[in-house]
Design a protein around this motif. Structure first.
Motif, PDB file in Angstrom:
ATOM      1  N   ALA A  56       0.865  -1.186   0.000  1.00 29.81           N
ATOM      2  CA  ALA A  56       0.000   0.000   0.000  1.00 29.81           C
ATOM      3  C   ALA A  56       0.897   1.231   0.000  1.00 29.81           C
ATOM      4  N   GLY A  57       0.518   2.203  -0.774  1.00 24.75           N
ATOM      5  CA  GLY A  57       1.328   3.425  -0.917  1.00 24.75           C
ATOM      6  C   GLY A  57       1.051   3.964  -2.300  1.00 24.75           C
ATOM      7  N   CYS A  58       1.652   5.088  -2.634  1.00 31.67           N
ATOM      8  CA  CYS A  58       1.338   5.711  -3.921  1.00 31.67           C
ATOM      9  C   CYS A  58       1.608   4.801  -5.101  1.00 31.67           C
ATOM     10  N   MET A  59       2.725   4.064  -5.085  1.00 34.98           N
ATOM     11  CA  MET A  59       3.072   3.303  -6.289  1.00 34.98           C
ATOM     12  C   MET A  59       2.115   2.141  -6.549  1.00 34.98           C
ATOM     13  N   PHE A  80       0.478  -3.845   3.491  1.00 35.02           N
ATOM     14  CA  PHE A  80       1.310  -2.670   3.765  1.00 35.02           C
ATOM     15  C   PHE A  80       2.625  -3.084   4.440  1.00 35.02           C
ATOM     16  N   ASP A 110       8.422   5.308   2.387  1.00 35.43           N
ATOM     17  CA  ASP A 110       9.133   5.429   3.666  1.00 35.43           C
ATOM     18  C   ASP A 110       8.276   4.905   4.821  1.00 35.43           C
ATOM     19  N   GLY A 111       6.963   5.112   4.762  1.00 35.18           N
ATOM     20  CA  GLY A 111       6.090   4.568   5.805  1.00 35.18           C
ATOM     21  C   GLY A 111       6.076   3.050   5.737  1.00 35.18           C
ATOM     22  N   TYR A 136      11.461   4.048  -1.704  1.00 39.97           N
ATOM     23  CA  TYR A 136      11.404   5.381  -2.320  1.00 39.97           C
ATOM     24  C   TYR A 136      10.905   6.333  -1.234  1.00 39.97           C
ATOM     25  N   ALA A 140       6.996  11.122   3.800  1.00 35.70           N
ATOM     26  CA  ALA A 140       5.705  11.132   4.517  1.00 35.70           C
ATOM     27  C   ALA A 140       4.801  10.049   3.919  1.00 35.70           C
ATOM     28  N   TYR A 141       3.679   9.826   4.560  1.00 34.65           N
ATOM     29  CA  TYR A 141       2.644   8.934   4.023  1.00 34.65           C
ATOM     30  C   TYR A 141       1.867   9.755   3.007  1.00 34.65           C
ATOM     31  N   MET A 142       2.283   9.679   1.753  1.00 30.63           N
ATOM     32  CA  MET A 142       1.696  10.587   0.766  1.00 30.63           C
ATOM     33  C   MET A 142       0.351  10.108   0.249  1.00 30.63           C
ATOM     34  N   ASN A 143       0.215   8.801   0.055  1.00 34.71           N
ATOM     35  CA  ASN A 143      -1.007   8.308  -0.584  1.00 34.71           C
ATOM     36  C   ASN A 143      -2.257   8.584   0.243  1.00 34.71           C
TER      37      ASN A 143
END
Ligand SMILES: Cc1ncc(C[n+]2csc(CCOP(=O)(O)OP(=O)(O)O)c2C)c(N)n1
Ligand code: SF4
Length: 307
Positions: A56-59, A80, A110-111, A136, A140-143
């Motif tokens: 889980a994350g932006c990518m 995640f 990073d999260g 990458y 921060a937790y961007m998503n």
């Protein structure tokens, strides 16, 4: 400039030799996304016999668009926390099938790395799984809308550390993932930046040749969360290195090396002022960031034996 610990494998990948074939295309990342560029370039180095894991994350959010997928290779979403454990399972499957011409790579934020995924990563390094783990780092937790992670730098405004009367932004230091993985005695680890594309390509290529666990930590600015223009990603990633807040390094066989040694640091205040997330910082807070940088470099000089 210090030499890398080991030379990359034969046939170096560079701007001239990089394949035009796309393995990560048609994704819906924001314009100027450093993470998406890291995934795209890494897959060009590794080629079509690559299997990728995305937690889980932006990518994972921008790369898997039902019913299509933006990956031209086999790729799947993990839990995640589970990037390194899923990669470990894939490594076992590859061994069982006698496959030794494949690359197994994870791309975690990073999260997903320094916070929730650290236990599985630690276990995989301990077993020396033949995997490549890429963090990458967009800090921060961007998503989920820019919450603070363990790798958010001091002073950064995030939605969970908002800058205002009650809070001055993130209060703690960036967790040092490079030191954490090297303390495991990992086979190969490197820090790099998407602003130094050749350095990034070299390190992915080196990781692909390693017989064991390789960890690559790439600074990957996020225009959305950092408050920078979409055409400033590479410039700001380079400036992080120039001002000494990010280090380009390698670790192998117990030895550290720098792949770029800034002769003189550019002003940290210039780097911070360009980003919306730091705009509120007072002079004394900028000085605090400077003090941290100097402490880090003094540690490197004392312990890495490479300057
Ligand atoms: C166990 C669990 N907790 C929370 C979430 C919600 N979640 C999805 S993506 C994400 C943020 C990921 O941040 P990071 O790993 O830094 O990657 P980025 O989004 O910055 O690419 C969160 C908290 C989840 N999917 N699973
Ligand atoms: S929010 Fe940031 S990390 Fe996520 S896709 Fe957009 S630019 Fe990339």
């Amino acid at each position: 400039m210090t030499e890398p610990v080991s030379k990359a494998a034969a046939k170096p990948v560079n701007a001239r030799t990089l394949t035009e074939q796309e393995f990560f295309f048609g994704h819906k990342a924001c314009a100027g996304c450093g993470g998406a560029l890291a995934v795209r370039l890494a897959l060009k180095v590794l080629g079509e016999r690559t299997y990728a894991v995305l937690p889980a994350g932006c990518m994972s959010a921008v790369g898997f668009i039902y019913p299509q997928m933006a990956f031209g290779i086999n790729a799947m979403i993990s839990t995640f926390a589970g990037t390194a454990s899923m990669l470990s399972g894939m490594a076992a499957a590859a061994r069982a099938q006698g496959l030794n011409d494949v690359h197994l790579i994870g791309f975690a934020g990073d999260g997903g790395t320094a916070d929730i995924g650290i236990q599985a990563l630690s276990g995989a390094i301990d077993r020396n799984e033949k995997i490549i783990y890429v963090c990458y780092d967009n800090e921060a937790y961007m998503n989920t809308g820019t919450q603070k992670s363990g790798l958010t730098p001091f002073g950064a405004h995030t939605t969970t550390t908002p800058a205002g009367a009650m809070s001055r932004g993130a209060g703690n230091r960036k967790k040092n993932m490079f030191d954490i993985v090297t303390a495991h005695g990992i086979t190969y680890a490197a820090t790099t930046s998407i602003g130094h594309i050749q350095d990034f390509l070299n390190k992915i290529q080196r990781a692909a040749a390693v017989e064991g666990t390789a960890y690559i930590h790439v600074l990957a600015p996020c225009p959305t969360g950092w408050g920078i223009a979409t055409d400033q990603t590479l410039a700001i990633a380079r400036e992080a290195v120039d001002c000494g807040l990010w280090v380009l390094a390698e670790y192998e066989k117990g030895r550290y090396a720098l792949t770029k040694t800034p002769q003189q640091f550019t002003p940290i205040s210039d780097y911070l002022k360009k980003q919306g997330r730091f705009r509120h910082l007072l002079e004394k807070e900028v000085e605090e960031v400077e003090r941290e940088r100097d402490e880090r470099w003094s540690y490197i000089r004392r312990h890495w034996n490479c300057l």
